[in-house]
Design a protein around this motif. Structure first.
Motif, PDB file in Angstrom:
ATOM      1  N   PRO A  82      39.803 -12.220 -33.583  1.00 44.12           N
ATOM      2  CA  PRO A  82      38.460 -11.667 -33.356  1.00 44.12           C
ATOM      3  C   PRO A  82      38.513 -10.183 -32.976  1.00 44.12           C
ATOM      4  N   ASP A  83      39.485  -9.800 -32.150  1.00 36.67           N
ATOM      5  CA  ASP A  83      39.589  -8.396 -31.738  1.00 36.67           C
ATOM      6  C   ASP A  83      39.876  -7.488 -32.927  1.00 36.67           C
ATOM      7  N   VAL A  88      37.875  -3.411 -36.733  1.00 35.36           N
ATOM      8  CA  VAL A  88      37.666  -2.990 -38.126  1.00 35.36           C
ATOM      9  C   VAL A  88      36.209  -2.610 -38.378  1.00 35.36           C
ATOM     10  N   VAL A  89      35.269  -3.347 -37.791  1.00 32.01           N
ATOM     11  CA  VAL A  89      33.836  -3.068 -38.024  1.00 32.01           C
ATOM     12  C   VAL A  89      33.278  -2.029 -37.055  1.00 32.01           C
ATOM     13  N   ASN A  90      34.101  -1.615 -36.069  1.00 30.59           N
ATOM     14  CA  ASN A  90      33.694  -0.629 -35.072  1.00 30.59           C
ATOM     15  C   ASN A  90      32.555  -1.148 -34.193  1.00 30.59           C
ATOM     16  N   TRP A  91      32.693  -2.410 -33.756  1.00 28.44           N
ATOM     17  CA  TRP A  91      31.702  -3.051 -32.886  1.00 28.44           C
ATOM     18  C   TRP A  91      31.761  -2.459 -31.497  1.00 28.44           C
ATOM     19  N   GLY A 102      34.479 -13.597 -44.555  1.00 28.19           N
ATOM     20  CA  GLY A 102      35.766 -13.994 -44.021  1.00 28.19           C
ATOM     21  C   GLY A 102      35.923 -15.483 -43.842  1.00 28.19           C
ATOM     22  N   HIS A 103      36.709 -15.833 -42.818  1.00 23.80           N
ATOM     23  CA  HIS A 103      37.240 -17.184 -42.652  1.00 23.80           C
ATOM     24  C   HIS A 103      37.010 -17.735 -41.252  1.00 23.80           C
ATOM     25  N   GLN A 104      37.086 -19.067 -41.168  1.00 27.08           N
ATOM     26  CA  GLN A 104      37.239 -19.765 -39.912  1.00 27.08           C
ATOM     27  C   GLN A 104      38.736 -19.794 -39.628  1.00 27.08           C
ATOM     28  N   PRO A 105      39.167 -19.756 -38.404  1.00 31.10           N
ATOM     29  CA  PRO A 105      38.352 -19.780 -37.207  1.00 31.10           C
ATOM     30  C   PRO A 105      37.855 -18.400 -36.755  1.00 31.10           C
ATOM     31  N   THR A 106      38.307 -17.344 -37.418  1.00 31.46           N
ATOM     32  CA  THR A 106      38.000 -15.985 -36.942  1.00 31.46           C
ATOM     33  C   THR A 106      36.512 -15.734 -36.769  1.00 31.46           C
ATOM     34  N   LEU A 107      35.705 -16.054 -37.790  1.00 29.58           N
ATOM     35  CA  LEU A 107      34.274 -15.753 -37.698  1.00 29.58           C
ATOM     36  C   LEU A 107      33.616 -16.502 -36.541  1.00 29.58           C
ATOM     37  N   LYS A 113      32.656 -15.217 -28.942  1.00 28.84           N
ATOM     38  CA  LYS A 113      32.942 -14.126 -27.999  1.00 28.84           C
ATOM     39  C   LYS A 113      31.700 -13.273 -27.751  1.00 28.84           C
ATOM     40  N   LEU A 114      31.021 -12.870 -28.817  1.00 24.42           N
ATOM     41  CA  LEU A 114      29.882 -11.966 -28.672  1.00 24.42           C
ATOM     42  C   LEU A 114      28.679 -12.635 -28.020  1.00 24.42           C
ATOM     43  N   LEU A 115      28.521 -13.935 -28.246  1.00 23.13           N
ATOM     44  CA  LEU A 115      27.384 -14.655 -27.678  1.00 23.13           C
ATOM     45  C   LEU A 115      27.705 -15.305 -26.326  1.00 23.13           C
ATOM     46  N   GLY A 116      28.943 -15.154 -25.861  1.00 24.00           N
ATOM     47  CA  GLY A 116      29.316 -15.686 -24.552  1.00 24.00           C
ATOM     48  C   GLY A 116      29.324 -17.200 -24.486  1.00 24.00           C
ATOM     49  N   MET A 117      29.643 -17.850 -25.606  1.00 26.25           N
ATOM     50  CA  MET A 117      29.667 -19.312 -25.644  1.00 26.25           C
ATOM     51  C   MET A 117      30.893 -19.849 -24.916  1.00 26.25           C
ATOM     52  N   GLN A 118      30.716 -20.945 -24.202  1.00 23.03           N
ATOM     53  CA  GLN A 118      31.824 -21.582 -23.491  1.00 23.03           C
ATOM     54  C   GLN A 118      32.639 -22.492 -24.412  1.00 23.03           C
ATOM     55  N   MET A 119      31.958 -23.119 -25.370  1.00 19.53           N
ATOM     56  CA  MET A 119      32.632 -24.036 -26.296  1.00 19.53           C
ATOM     57  C   MET A 119      32.974 -23.304 -27.579  1.00 19.53           C
TER      58      MET A 119
END
Length: 153
Positions: A82-83, A88-91, A102-107, A113-119
């Motif tokens: 994820p990092d 790469v996208v300059n987030w 792209g692919h799972q599991p990365t996406l 990570k961005l939405l702060g999900m616990q699961m």
């Protein structure tokens, strides 16, 4: 910044003896990519930067959206972190929207990570998750603008 995550459509199974990067879309996957590309064409801003993994299935997915206006990025290959994707996208600093095919599991890990999900988070094949970063009262926020599944269009 808008970050649009598009998981490649259904591809031939990995157990069919093909190199993972050479697995093509199935007929159903071609249909999924076409459906989602139609939705994206109606909604993407004109200045969207499009990046794709080098895998054949992601390149075939993006070809339903555009024949030339995308860039293959080796760092987005299967099992990218994820990092790495966010770098790469300059987030969140990019001035233009970015679509990543792209692919799972990365996406899913990026969304988590961005939405702060616990699961854990999994993005279905062919689906799009559209995230937006904004600053309110001096604090960064991530908004989930849209989730689209090709079977629901």
């Amino acid at each position: 910044m808008d970050l649009i995550l598009w998981r490649h459509a259904i591809a031939v199974d990995a157990d069919e003896g093909l190199d993972d990067l050479k697995r093509p879309l199935t007929e159903e996957g071609e249909d999924q990519a076409k459906e989602m590309a139609g939705w994206l064409k109606r909604h993407l801003p004109r200045n969207t930067r499009i990046l794709t993994s080098p895998a054949l299935r992601t390149r075939q997915t993006v070809l339903r959206l555009t024949k030339t206006d995308y860039r293959v990025v080796n760092e987005l290959a299967p099992n990218a972190t994820p990092d790495t994707l966010l770098r790469v996208v300059n987030w969140p600093l990019s001035e233009e929207p970015v679509l990543v095919v792209g692919h799972q599991p990365t996406l899913g890990e990026v969304a988590q990570k961005l939405l702060g999900m616990q699961m854990g988070c999994s993005i279905k094949k062919g689906a799009v998750w559209w995230l937006h970063h904004r600053v309110r009262d001096g604090k960064g926020q991530v908004i989930l603008k849209a989730v689209q599944n090709p079977r629901m269009l």
